[in-house]
Motif scaffolding. Structure first.
Motif, PDB file in Angstrom:
ATOM      1  N   CYS A   1       0.840  -1.201   0.000  1.00  0.00           N
ATOM      2  CA  CYS A   1       0.000   0.000   0.000  1.00  0.00           C
ATOM      3  C   CYS A   1       0.876   1.253   0.000  1.00  0.00           C
ATOM      4  O   CYS A   1       0.613   2.216  -0.717  1.00  0.00           O
ATOM      5  CB  CYS A   1      -0.928   0.032   1.218  1.00  0.00           C
ATOM      6  SG  CYS A   1      -2.317  -1.103   1.059  1.00  0.00           S
ATOM      7  N   CYS A   2       1.940   1.203   0.795  1.00  0.00           N
ATOM      8  CA  CYS A   2       2.845   2.351   0.892  1.00  0.00           C
ATOM      9  C   CYS A   2       3.523   2.634  -0.441  1.00  0.00           C
ATOM     10  O   CYS A   2       3.889   3.766  -0.745  1.00  0.00           O
ATOM     11  CB  CYS A   2       3.912   2.120   1.953  1.00  0.00           C
ATOM     12  SG  CYS A   2       3.270   2.175   3.631  1.00  0.00           S
ATOM     13  N   THR A   3       3.732   1.587  -1.255  1.00  0.00           N
ATOM     14  CA  THR A   3       4.431   1.776  -2.526  1.00  0.00           C
ATOM     15  C   THR A   3       3.461   1.810  -3.713  1.00  0.00           C
ATOM     16  O   THR A   3       3.886   1.682  -4.858  1.00  0.00           O
ATOM     17  CB  THR A   3       5.454   0.650  -2.743  1.00  0.00           C
ATOM     18  OG1 THR A   3       4.797  -0.605  -2.579  1.00  0.00           O
ATOM     19  CG2 THR A   3       6.605   0.749  -1.769  1.00  0.00           C
ATOM     20  N   ASN A   4       2.174   1.973  -3.415  1.00  0.00           N
ATOM     21  CA  ASN A   4       1.167   2.122  -4.479  1.00  0.00           C
ATOM     22  C   ASN A   4       0.944   0.884  -5.331  1.00  0.00           C
ATOM     23  O   ASN A   4       0.334   0.967  -6.397  1.00  0.00           O
ATOM     24  CB  ASN A   4       1.507   3.281  -5.424  1.00  0.00           C
ATOM     25  CG  ASN A   4       1.171   4.610  -4.804  1.00  0.00           C
ATOM     26  OD1 ASN A   4       0.300   4.673  -3.919  1.00  0.00           O
ATOM     27  ND2 ASN A   4       1.843   5.659  -5.255  1.00  0.00           N
ATOM     28  N   LEU A   5       1.437  -0.273  -4.911  1.00  0.00           N
ATOM     29  CA  LEU A   5       1.146  -1.489  -5.666  1.00  0.00           C
ATOM     30  C   LEU A   5      -0.251  -1.990  -5.320  1.00  0.00           C
ATOM     31  O   LEU A   5      -0.870  -2.719  -6.086  1.00  0.00           O
ATOM     32  CB  LEU A   5       2.187  -2.580  -5.363  1.00  0.00           C
ATOM     33  CG  LEU A   5       3.580  -2.308  -5.931  1.00  0.00           C
ATOM     34  CD1 LEU A   5       4.545  -3.417  -5.538  1.00  0.00           C
ATOM     35  CD2 LEU A   5       3.548  -2.152  -7.439  1.00  0.00           C
ATOM     36  N   GLU A   6      -0.739  -1.593  -4.143  1.00  0.00           N
ATOM     37  CA  GLU A   6      -2.131  -1.851  -3.773  1.00  0.00           C
ATOM     38  C   GLU A   6      -2.761  -0.510  -3.425  1.00  0.00           C
ATOM     39  O   GLU A   6      -2.069   0.415  -2.995  1.00  0.00           O
ATOM     40  CB  GLU A   6      -2.222  -2.761  -2.532  1.00  0.00           C
ATOM     41  CG  GLU A   6      -1.577  -4.112  -2.669  1.00  0.00           C
ATOM     42  CD  GLU A   6      -2.376  -5.084  -3.509  1.00  0.00           C
ATOM     43  OE1 GLU A   6      -3.527  -4.766  -3.866  1.00  0.00           O
ATOM     44  OE2 GLU A   6      -1.842  -6.166  -3.812  1.00  0.00           O
TER      45      GLU A   6
ATOM     46  N   GLY B   1      11.791   3.948  -3.460  1.00  0.00           N
ATOM     47  CA  GLY B   1      12.134   2.778  -4.266  1.00  0.00           C
ATOM     48  C   GLY B   1      11.733   1.524  -3.518  1.00  0.00           C
ATOM     49  O   GLY B   1      11.436   1.579  -2.323  1.00  0.00           O
ATOM     50  N   LEU B   2      11.691   0.408  -4.241  1.00  0.00           N
ATOM     51  CA  LEU B   2      11.305  -0.851  -3.598  1.00  0.00           C
ATOM     52  C   LEU B   2      12.215  -1.983  -4.070  1.00  0.00           C
ATOM     53  O   LEU B   2      12.498  -2.107  -5.265  1.00  0.00           O
ATOM     54  CB  LEU B   2       9.837  -1.186  -3.926  1.00  0.00           C
ATOM     55  CG  LEU B   2       9.331  -2.573  -3.508  1.00  0.00           C
ATOM     56  CD1 LEU B   2       9.360  -2.749  -1.997  1.00  0.00           C
ATOM     57  CD2 LEU B   2       7.907  -2.802  -4.021  1.00  0.00           C
ATOM     58  N   VAL B   3      12.667  -2.761  -3.097  1.00  0.00           N
ATOM     59  CA  VAL B   3      13.439  -3.965  -3.425  1.00  0.00           C
ATOM     60  C   VAL B   3      12.521  -5.158  -3.155  1.00  0.00           C
ATOM     61  O   VAL B   3      12.012  -5.317  -2.052  1.00  0.00           O
ATOM     62  CB  VAL B   3      14.717  -4.050  -2.568  1.00  0.00           C
ATOM     63  CG1 VAL B   3      15.426  -5.374  -2.806  1.00  0.00           C
ATOM     64  CG2 VAL B   3      15.629  -2.876  -2.887  1.00  0.00           C
TER      65      VAL B   3
ATOM     66  N   MET C   1       3.418 -13.570 -18.706  1.00  0.00           N
ATOM     67  CA  MET C   1       4.457 -12.732 -18.089  1.00  0.00           C
ATOM     68  C   MET C   1       4.191 -12.585 -16.596  1.00  0.00           C
ATOM     69  O   MET C   1       3.064 -12.295 -16.195  1.00  0.00           O
ATOM     70  CB  MET C   1       4.472 -11.351 -18.751  1.00  0.00           C
ATOM     71  CG  MET C   1       5.080 -11.345 -20.136  1.00  0.00           C
ATOM     72  SD  MET C   1       6.809 -11.842 -20.141  1.00  0.00           S
ATOM     73  CE  MET C   1       7.523 -10.477 -19.241  1.00  0.00           C
ATOM     74  N   PRO C   2       5.237 -12.765 -15.755  1.00  0.00           N
ATOM     75  CA  PRO C   2       5.023 -12.629 -14.313  1.00  0.00           C
ATOM     76  C   PRO C   2       4.648 -11.194 -13.945  1.00  0.00           C
ATOM     77  O   PRO C   2       5.167 -10.246 -14.524  1.00  0.00           O
ATOM     78  CB  PRO C   2       6.376 -13.011 -13.707  1.00  0.00           C
ATOM     79  CG  PRO C   2       7.354 -12.970 -14.808  1.00  0.00           C
ATOM     80  CD  PRO C   2       6.610 -13.132 -16.093  1.00  0.00           C
ATOM     81  N   VAL C   3       3.754 -11.050 -12.975  1.00  0.00           N
ATOM     82  CA  VAL C   3       3.245  -9.733 -12.590  1.00  0.00           C
ATOM     83  C   VAL C   3       4.366  -8.871 -12.004  1.00  0.00           C
ATOM     84  O   VAL C   3       4.337  -7.651 -12.072  1.00  0.00           O
ATOM     85  CB  VAL C   3       2.063  -9.887 -11.606  1.00  0.00           C
ATOM     86  CG1 VAL C   3       2.529 -10.433 -10.270  1.00  0.00           C
ATOM     87  CG2 VAL C   3       1.319  -8.571 -11.416  1.00  0.00           C
TER      88      VAL C   3
ATOM     89  N   ALA D   1       7.792  -4.060 -10.984  1.00  0.00           N
ATOM     90  CA  ALA D   1       9.118  -3.448 -10.978  1.00  0.00           C
ATOM     91  C   ALA D   1       9.123  -2.215 -11.874  1.00  0.00           C
ATOM     92  O   ALA D   1       9.650  -1.162 -11.512  1.00  0.00           O
ATOM     93  CB  ALA D   1      10.163  -4.457 -11.447  1.00  0.00           C
ATOM     94  N   ALA D   2       8.508  -2.336 -13.040  1.00  0.00           N
ATOM     95  CA  ALA D   2       8.470  -1.216 -13.978  1.00  0.00           C
ATOM     96  C   ALA D   2       7.685  -0.045 -13.389  1.00  0.00           C
ATOM     97  O   ALA D   2       8.073   1.118 -13.520  1.00  0.00           O
ATOM     98  CB  ALA D   2       7.848  -1.662 -15.297  1.00  0.00           C
ATOM     99  N   LYS D   3       6.589  -0.357 -12.710  1.00  0.00           N
ATOM    100  CA  LYS D   3       5.761   0.693 -12.126  1.00  0.00           C
ATOM    101  C   LYS D   3       6.540   1.450 -11.057  1.00  0.00           C
ATOM    102  O   LYS D   3       6.530   2.679 -11.009  1.00  0.00           O
ATOM    103  CB  LYS D   3       4.502   0.064 -11.506  1.00  0.00           C
ATOM    104  CG  LYS D   3       3.506   1.107 -11.022  1.00  0.00           C
ATOM    105  CD  LYS D   3       2.257   0.473 -10.469  1.00  0.00           C
ATOM    106  CE  LYS D   3       1.338   1.558  -9.903  1.00  0.00           C
ATOM    107  NZ  LYS D   3       0.194   1.014  -9.199  1.00  0.00           N
ATOM    108  N   LEU D   4       7.265   0.695 -10.205  1.00  0.00           N
ATOM    109  CA  LEU D   4       8.040   1.323  -9.132  1.00  0.00           C
ATOM    110  C   LEU D   4       9.140   2.213  -9.702  1.00  0.00           C
ATOM    111  O   LEU D   4       9.519   3.197  -9.094  1.00  0.00           O
ATOM    112  CB  LEU D   4       8.658   0.244  -8.243  1.00  0.00           C
ATOM    113  CG  LEU D   4       7.980  -0.021  -6.908  1.00  0.00           C
ATOM    114  CD1 LEU D   4       8.011   1.244  -6.059  1.00  0.00           C
ATOM    115  CD2 LEU D   4       6.533  -0.470  -7.075  1.00  0.00           C
ATOM    116  N   LEU D   5       9.666   1.834 -10.880  1.00  0.00           N
ATOM    117  CA  LEU D   5      10.745   2.625 -11.469  1.00  0.00           C
ATOM    118  C   LEU D   5      10.200   3.790 -12.290  1.00  0.00           C
ATOM    119  O   LEU D   5      10.960   4.539 -12.881  1.00  0.00           O
ATOM    120  CB  LEU D   5      11.633   1.729 -12.335  1.00  0.00           C
ATOM    121  CG  LEU D   5      12.463   0.708 -11.536  1.00  0.00           C
ATOM    122  CD1 LEU D   5      13.089  -0.316 -12.463  1.00  0.00           C
ATOM    123  CD2 LEU D   5      13.536   1.414 -10.726  1.00  0.00           C
TER     124      LEU D   5
END
Lengths: 227, 216, 280
Positions: free
Chosen positions: A48-53, A67-69, B113-115, B120-124
């Motif tokens: 949620c913090c990284t906008n993936l949800e 950034g996210l690892v 294709m794996p999500v 990763a692309a979105k975060l970058l």
């Protein structure tokens, strides 16, 4: 002013409440570790913090980029190591080529991967891939760096090299939020620890406070780990 | 009729076959991608339309589709068609038919294709378009290449279906020569031509595949 | 995108329906052509410099076929060339798939069908020129075959070109047709004869003028008795009388000055001069 401020965050999947009213702040230079049993909502909080949800309720404020690892690296397999690191700064941030490449080579040196610049991800070990993915995130010059269980996809003998990299970053006062199940690591590197259980923050504070806590759920969690 | 003249005439027919082949690929590969987007769209009616389109294109004979494209304008709208439209109709017919097959191949590749690659692309900070064409699509191409090769080889042989519109491609010419000479030789020669054509295509696709083998 | 797809779909479905209709009409080899579905009636004269497009089956020697150097030639195409030369038209020789010839004519991609085209039995479906050639429908059998008469064909496998004059002749002779073991319709005569030579067919019903080409090398022979007598003419789109009249006038002139016979003599080997109805 805090770099990251989360207020009253709520999230549920298919009617099941995963995050119940979470609030937290992260200050400049602070290392926050989030621990807790699986299913406690710690990964969802990070996503949620990284906008993936998208959260259903609550607010998230940032001051700057993040950034996210990922747990399983998610490197781009068709790009070389160097291109994995430089592509987004060039293509997305439109920064100068010289500057980006100099910085990327410096990052690779720091990660001990100078000789792998032209390799492809499949040619690297898991630990090396994770170091590349940390370099990729750092190349964007984020204000906050999130880690989603950065060592759990690695063989036990490879986790050390990743934890060392994170420790070095902490020494440079990089602001980080780390979801982890490495308790000793959390104790050593974090300034602040949040213990999550069943969608709520059950306990938080300095490592000493949290690991010395009399909180029943915390004790139970630590007890299970040591067995 | 000597072999040389058979080969010369088949050669001219082969040029037409190659023209159909190349144009079909040039138009159907991008069109297939557009259709696969529609097929995977979140907009239900669009998704449904793409589904029906693919089903009709794959469920009816290409030969019939060619006739529909060629004669359709006149029989539906009363538009007089000219004989110059013949070759264009062949191209359209092949392109819309093959696009349906390619659309399904693309879809299979994209959905596999794996999500994590998208995340990763979105975060970058990549845009959706950048993510697709820069990160996802190159990997999809590698994954779908064997299936595409199959279709491309089928296409080489399918070009002979242009005979229903009497386009002078290789098979049409072989049939005409066989009729005037009452001999089977032109058919044998045509078979050799098709085989060599396909051999070149297969070798080319293999080269492309090994070129993409620089990563896993 | 959505709209275009929808239009395409409607087109595909409706034309399939229409063509299915045409197909069944063609197979019954009678009834009208598909003209009723078209909206334009063509009836116009050609001027000097116009193109004149002849639709023909390029697998139909000696009327229209590919010669050794790959050009489309034949008795009918030579006649058409002469007609065009005299009128200052540009001749376009357009091979068509025989099964699609009506659609080609209807949709205007060709001006006429001129290719050993049998008028008999199709009188109402096209606007016709005067007949110019006599033709009969006969049977070809293998030289080694013991089939000598129509009676011998009982229970045998007979091949015929789809929508051909030979087929319509057989349809008019129900007794003979029903005596066959099997009647197979095939796309072109060459395939039919290949089947005969290969033994899959016992006999092929075919135009005598075409048959001459196949009997040359002696592997197949013609039965003596003909199924029917017919006449060849040029077929124009129904109602296109002005163009028909223009062509007919030129043909009449060519017959009168001996040009038709001259051209026919080039195809003497195929028996064309004997079959001529005009200009003898």
């Amino acid at each position: 002013m805090s770099l990251l401020e989360v207020k009253n965050l709520k999230k549920s999947f298919d009617g099941l409440e995963v995050l119940k009213d979470i609030s937290l702040t992260v200050e400049q230079g602070e290392v926050l570790a989030i621990i807790g049993p699986s299913g406690s909502g710690k990964s969802t909080l990070l996503r949620c913090c990284t906008n993936l949800e998208t959260a259903e309720a609550g607010e998230i404020h940032y001051d700057g980029e993040f950034g996210l690892v990922f747990q399983n690296f998610n490197l781009f397999p068709h790009f070389s190591v160097l291109k994995n690191i430089t592509d987004a700064p060039l293509r997305v941030q439109k920064r100068k080529k010289d500057e980006v490449f100099t910085e990327a080579r410096e990052l690779l040196r720091k990660m001990g991967l100078s000789d792998k610049a032209d390799a492809y991800p499949y040619q690297l070990s898991g630990g090396q891939q994770q170091r590349v993915s940390i370099a990729r995130a750092l190349a964007m010059n984020p204000q906050v760096l999130f880690f989603d269980e950065p060592t759990s996809a690695l063989d036990p003998e490879l986790t050390g090299e990743i934890l060392k990299v994170i420790k070095d970053l902490a020494a440079e006062h990089m602001t980080m939020v780390i979801v982890t199940h490495e308790m000793n690591f959390a104790k050593n590197v974090a300034d602040h620890i949040i213990f999550m259980d069943k969608g709520v923050i059950a306990e938080q504070g300095t490592p000493e406070q949290v690991f010395g806590s009399e909180n029943e759920r915390m004790r139970e969690f630590l007890g299970r780990l040591s067995n | 009729m000597d072999i040389l003249s058979i080969v010369t005439q088949l050669g001219s027919g082969m040029l037409v076959s190659i023209e159909i082949f190349v144009c079909t690929l040039v138009f159907s590969l991008p069109l297939g991608l557009v259709i696969s987007f529609a097929r995977m769209s979140k907009i239900k009616p669009l998704q449904w339309l793409a589904k029906v389109y693919i089903s009709v294109m794959r469920g009816t004979p290409l030969m019939l589709q060619l006739m529909v494209v060629y004669f359709g304008p006149y029989y539906l709208f009363g538009v007089r068609i000219s004989t110059a439209y013949r070759m264009i109709a062949v191209m359209i017919g092949f392109a819309i038919n093959y696009a349906a097959y390619f659309a399904e191949i693309y879809r299979g590749g994209i959905e596999s294709m794996p999500v994590g690659q998208y995340e990763a692309a979105k975060l970058l900070g990549y845009s959706r378009v950048q993510t697709f064409f820069h990160i996802i699509f190159p990997q999809v191409v590698k994954r779908i290449l064997p299936s595409v090769t199959n279709e491309v080889i089928t296409l080489v042989k399918d070009t002979s279906l242009a005979f229903v519109l009497a386009v002078a491609e290789m098979f049409t010419i072989a049939k005409q020569m066989a009729a005037s000479q009452t001999t089977m030789v032109p058919f044998v020669a045509a078979a050799v031509f098709y085989y060599v054509f396909n051999l070149i295509v297969a070798v080319g696709m293999e080269k492309l595949e090994s070129k993409l083998n620089y990563y896993r | 995108m959505k709209k275009r797809l929808a239009a395409l779909l409607v087109l595909a479905l409706s034309v399939t329906t229409i063509m299915a209709g045409c197909g069944s009409k063609n197979q019954s080899s009678e009834g009208s052509t598909a003209a009723s579905t078209g909206s334009t009636v063509t009836n116009e004269e050609k001027k000097e410099g116009d193109t004149f497009t002849v639709g023909f089956d390029a697998e139909y020697p000696p009327f229209g076929y590919k010669n050794d150097s790959g050009e489309y030639v034949g008795f009918d195409l030579d006649l058409a060339q002469e007609v065009c030369d005299r009128n200052g038209w540009e001749l376009v020789k357009q091979p068509v798939d025989w099964d699609s010839k009506d659609m080609e004519l209807e949709s205007g991609t060709i001006d006429c069908i001129w290719n050993g085209f049998t008028m008999t039995g199709r009188e109402d479906q096209y606007t016709w020129s005067e007949p110019y050639l006599d033709n009969s429908q006969i049977f070809l059998v293998s030289a080694e075959s013991d089939i000598k008469t129509f009676e011998d064909l009982a229970g045998k496998v007979v091949y015929v070109q789809a929508d051909s004059a030979a087929l319509s002749a057989l349809n008019d002779n129900e007794e003979l047709k029903s005596s066959f073991g099997e009647l197979t319709e095939i796309g072109d005569y060459n395939s039919a004869v290949m089947n005969l030579e290969a033994g899959a067919a016992d006999a092929v019903a075919i135009d005598s003028a075409i048959a001459t080409g196949y009997t040359k090398d002696g592997k197949v022979v013609a039965l003596e008795k003909a199924i029917s007598q017919e006449q060849y003419a040029i077929g124009f789109k129904l109602g296109n009388e002005k163009l028909r009249d223009q062509v007919q006038k030129t043909i009449d002139e060519m017959a009168a000055d001996g040009t038709v016979l001259e051209i026919a003599n080039k195809y003497a080997e195929d028996g064309i001069p004997d079959a001529l109805l005009i200009g003898k």
